[in-house]
Design a protein around this motif. Structure first.
Motif, short mmCIF file in Angstrom:
data_model
loop_
_atom_site.label_atom_id
_atom_site.label_comp_id
_atom_site.label_asym_id
_atom_site.label_seq_id
_atom_site.Cartn_x
_atom_site.Cartn_y
_atom_site.Cartn_z
N ARG A 6 2.09 60.07 -7.45
CA ARG A 6 2.60 60.94 -6.41
C ARG A 6 2.66 60.18 -5.10
NH1 ARG A 6 5.06 65.72 -7.13
NH2 ARG A 6 4.27 66.76 -8.95
N PRO A 7 3.54 60.58 -4.19
CA PRO A 7 3.60 59.91 -2.88
C PRO A 7 2.26 60.01 -2.14
CG PRO A 7 5.51 61.32 -3.20
CD PRO A 7 4.56 61.62 -4.33
N HIS A 8 1.80 58.89 -1.62
CA HIS A 8 0.58 58.87 -0.83
C HIS A 8 0.62 57.69 0.14
CE1 HIS A 8 -0.37 56.18 -4.17
NE2 HIS A 8 -1.23 55.59 -3.36
N PHE A 9 -0.18 57.81 1.19
CA PHE A 9 -0.25 56.77 2.21
C PHE A 9 -1.71 56.65 2.63
CE2 PHE A 9 0.04 54.86 6.36
CZ PHE A 9 1.05 53.92 6.18
N VAL A 20 -6.92 59.10 16.68
CA VAL A 20 -6.42 60.46 16.47
C VAL A 20 -4.90 60.47 16.56
CG1 VAL A 20 -6.46 62.83 17.31
CG2 VAL A 20 -8.56 61.48 17.31
N ARG A 21 -4.36 59.84 17.58
CA ARG A 21 -2.89 59.78 17.72
C ARG A 21 -2.27 58.98 16.58
NH1 ARG A 21 0.89 59.73 22.64
NH2 ARG A 21 2.84 59.34 21.58
N ALA A 22 -2.89 57.86 16.22
CA ALA A 22 -2.38 57.05 15.11
C ALA A 22 -2.35 57.86 13.82
CB ALA A 22 -3.24 55.79 14.94
N ALA A 23 -3.37 58.66 13.60
CA ALA A 23 -3.42 59.49 12.40
C ALA A 23 -2.31 60.54 12.41
CB ALA A 23 -4.79 60.16 12.28
N ARG A 24 -2.13 61.21 13.54
CA ARG A 24 -1.05 62.21 13.66
C ARG A 24 0.31 61.56 13.45
NH1 ARG A 24 -3.48 63.98 18.53
NH2 ARG A 24 -1.77 62.95 19.60
N ASP A 25 0.53 60.42 14.08
CA ASP A 25 1.81 59.71 13.94
C ASP A 25 2.05 59.31 12.49
OD1 ASP A 25 2.15 59.99 16.67
OD2 ASP A 25 1.68 57.88 17.13
N VAL A 27 0.85 60.83 9.77
CA VAL A 27 1.16 62.05 9.00
C VAL A 27 2.61 62.45 9.24
CG1 VAL A 27 0.70 64.53 8.87
CG2 VAL A 27 -1.19 62.90 8.81
N ARG A 28 3.04 62.44 10.51
CA ARG A 28 4.42 62.81 10.84
C ARG A 28 5.42 61.89 10.14
NH1 ARG A 28 4.44 61.68 15.94
NH2 ARG A 28 3.25 63.54 16.48
N ALA A 29 5.17 60.58 10.20
CA ALA A 29 6.09 59.61 9.58
C ALA A 29 6.09 59.74 8.06
CB ALA A 29 5.70 58.20 10.00
N MET A 31 5.41 62.43 6.23
CA MET A 31 6.09 63.66 5.83
C MET A 31 7.60 63.51 6.01
SD MET A 31 3.77 65.64 4.67
CE MET A 31 4.42 67.30 4.73
N ALA A 32 8.03 62.91 7.08
CA ALA A 32 9.46 62.70 7.29
C ALA A 32 10.02 61.77 6.22
CB ALA A 32 9.72 62.13 8.68
N GLY A 33 9.29 60.72 5.90
CA GLY A 33 9.74 59.78 4.88
C GLY A 33 9.84 60.41 3.50
N TRP A 34 9.02 61.40 3.25
CA TRP A 34 9.04 62.10 1.97
C TRP A 34 9.96 63.32 2.01
CZ3 TRP A 34 3.06 62.05 2.21
CH2 TRP A 34 2.58 60.78 1.85
N ASN A 35 10.65 63.52 3.14
CA ASN A 35 11.56 64.65 3.32
C ASN A 35 10.85 65.99 3.12
OD1 ASN A 35 14.05 65.64 4.08
ND2 ASN A 35 14.76 65.83 1.96
#
Length: 128
Positions: A6-9, A20-25, A27-29, A31-35
Protein backbone atom coordinates in the motif's frame (compact mmCIF):
# COMPACT_ATOMS: atom_id res chain seq x y z
CA UNK A 1 -2.93 -6.54 -0.78
CA UNK A 2 -0.14 -6.66 1.80
CA UNK A 3 0.18 -3.49 3.90
CA UNK A 4 3.73 -2.92 2.62
CA UNK A 5 2.40 -2.80 -0.94
CA UNK A 6 0.00 0.00 0.00
CA UNK A 7 1.17 3.60 -0.48
CA UNK A 8 3.23 4.80 2.47
CA UNK A 9 5.84 7.41 3.28
CA UNK A 10 8.40 7.43 6.12
CA UNK A 11 10.23 10.51 7.42
CA UNK A 12 12.70 10.78 10.31
CA UNK A 13 12.25 14.03 12.24
CA UNK A 14 14.40 15.88 14.73
CA UNK A 15 12.71 16.78 18.03
CA UNK A 16 12.51 20.50 17.22
CA UNK A 17 9.54 22.79 16.60
CA UNK A 18 10.29 22.96 12.86
CA UNK A 19 9.48 19.23 12.68
CA UNK A 20 5.78 20.00 13.11
CA UNK A 21 5.65 22.00 9.89
CA UNK A 22 7.79 19.43 8.07
CA UNK A 23 5.39 16.70 9.17
CA UNK A 24 2.32 18.67 8.00
CA UNK A 25 3.98 19.46 4.67
CA UNK A 26 4.86 15.79 4.24
CA UNK A 27 1.29 14.67 4.91
CA UNK A 28 -0.07 17.27 2.47
CA UNK A 29 2.38 16.25 -0.27
CA UNK A 30 1.82 12.53 0.26
CA UNK A 31 -1.96 12.87 0.10
CA UNK A 32 -1.75 15.02 -3.02
CA UNK A 33 0.65 12.57 -4.62
CA UNK A 34 -1.75 9.73 -3.91
CA UNK A 35 -4.68 11.80 -5.25
CA UNK A 36 -6.47 11.62 -1.89
CA UNK A 37 -8.17 14.48 -0.07
CA UNK A 38 -7.44 15.50 3.50
CA UNK A 39 -10.94 16.82 4.14
CA UNK A 40 -10.77 20.08 6.12
CA UNK A 41 -7.07 19.46 6.85
CA UNK A 42 -7.95 17.02 9.62
CA UNK A 43 -5.04 14.66 8.93
CA UNK A 44 -2.60 17.57 8.95
CA UNK A 45 -3.93 18.82 12.30
CA UNK A 46 -3.81 15.32 13.79
CA UNK A 47 -0.24 14.99 12.56
CA UNK A 48 0.69 18.32 14.13
CA UNK A 49 -0.68 17.27 17.50
CA UNK A 50 0.99 13.85 17.51
CA UNK A 51 4.36 15.24 16.41
CA UNK A 52 4.14 18.06 18.97
CA UNK A 53 3.60 15.50 21.73
CA UNK A 54 6.58 13.47 20.53
CA UNK A 55 8.79 16.57 20.44
CA UNK A 56 7.92 17.31 24.07
CA UNK A 57 8.51 13.78 25.35
CA UNK A 58 11.00 11.97 23.09
CA UNK A 59 14.41 12.30 21.45
CA UNK A 60 13.83 10.31 18.26
CA UNK A 61 10.75 10.68 16.05
CA UNK A 62 9.64 8.96 12.85
CA UNK A 63 6.52 9.89 10.90
CA UNK A 64 4.74 7.25 8.82
CA UNK A 65 1.85 8.20 6.54
CA UNK A 66 -0.03 5.42 4.79
CA UNK A 67 -3.21 4.37 3.03
CA UNK A 68 -4.24 1.09 4.65
CA UNK A 69 -7.29 0.76 2.39
CA UNK A 70 -9.25 2.66 -0.25
CA UNK A 71 -11.05 4.98 2.20
CA UNK A 72 -8.60 5.43 5.08
CA UNK A 73 -5.47 7.47 5.72
CA UNK A 74 -3.27 6.68 8.69
CA UNK A 75 -0.58 8.69 10.41
CA UNK A 76 1.82 7.06 12.87
CA UNK A 77 4.38 8.82 15.02
CA UNK A 78 7.09 6.50 16.32
CA UNK A 79 9.26 7.71 19.18
CA UNK A 80 11.69 6.44 21.81
CA UNK A 81 9.57 7.27 24.87
CA UNK A 82 7.92 4.07 26.17
CA UNK A 83 5.21 5.92 28.11
CA UNK A 84 1.85 6.23 26.39
CA UNK A 85 0.23 9.59 25.74
CA UNK A 86 -1.99 10.89 28.51
CA UNK A 87 -4.63 13.53 28.07
CA UNK A 88 -4.32 16.07 30.87
CA UNK A 89 -7.36 17.27 32.72
CA UNK A 90 -9.03 19.96 30.68
CA UNK A 91 -8.15 23.44 31.88
CA UNK A 92 -10.24 25.89 29.91
CA UNK A 93 -7.78 28.68 30.71
CA UNK A 94 -4.66 26.76 29.61
CA UNK A 95 -2.97 27.61 26.31
CA UNK A 96 -2.13 23.96 25.63
CA UNK A 97 -3.24 20.48 26.63
CA UNK A 98 -6.08 19.88 24.19
CA UNK A 99 -4.14 18.04 21.50
CA UNK A 100 -5.30 14.52 22.27
CA UNK A 101 -8.90 15.72 22.54
CA UNK A 102 -8.54 17.14 19.01
CA UNK A 103 -7.01 13.90 17.77
CA UNK A 104 -9.93 11.95 19.22
CA UNK A 105 -12.50 14.33 17.77
CA UNK A 106 -11.00 14.45 14.26
CA UNK A 107 -10.01 10.83 13.77
CA UNK A 108 -12.07 7.75 13.05
CA UNK A 109 -9.91 5.96 15.62
CA UNK A 110 -6.62 6.49 17.36
CA UNK A 111 -4.41 4.83 19.93
CA UNK A 112 -0.89 3.80 20.78
CA UNK A 113 1.14 0.65 21.27
CA UNK A 114 4.49 -0.20 22.76
CA UNK A 115 7.43 -1.03 20.54
CA UNK A 116 10.85 -2.52 21.29
CA UNK A 117 12.31 1.01 21.30
CA UNK A 118 9.46 3.13 22.64
CA UNK A 119 5.96 3.50 21.24
CA UNK A 120 3.91 4.40 18.20
CA UNK A 121 0.91 6.71 18.43
CA UNK A 122 -1.47 6.45 15.47
CA UNK A 123 -4.69 7.89 14.11
CA UNK A 124 -6.92 7.04 11.15
CA UNK A 125 -9.20 9.31 9.15
CA UNK A 126 -11.63 8.78 6.30
CA UNK A 127 -10.42 10.10 2.95
CA UNK A 128 -12.43 10.36 -0.25
Amino acid sequence: MDHLQRPHFVLALRPVEAAVRAARDTVRAAMAGWNRQDVNGDLELITSELVTNAIRHATTITLVVSLPDDTTAMVEVWDDNPEGPQAPLADLQAESGRGLMLVGALSRSWGWRSTANGKVTWAQTVTP
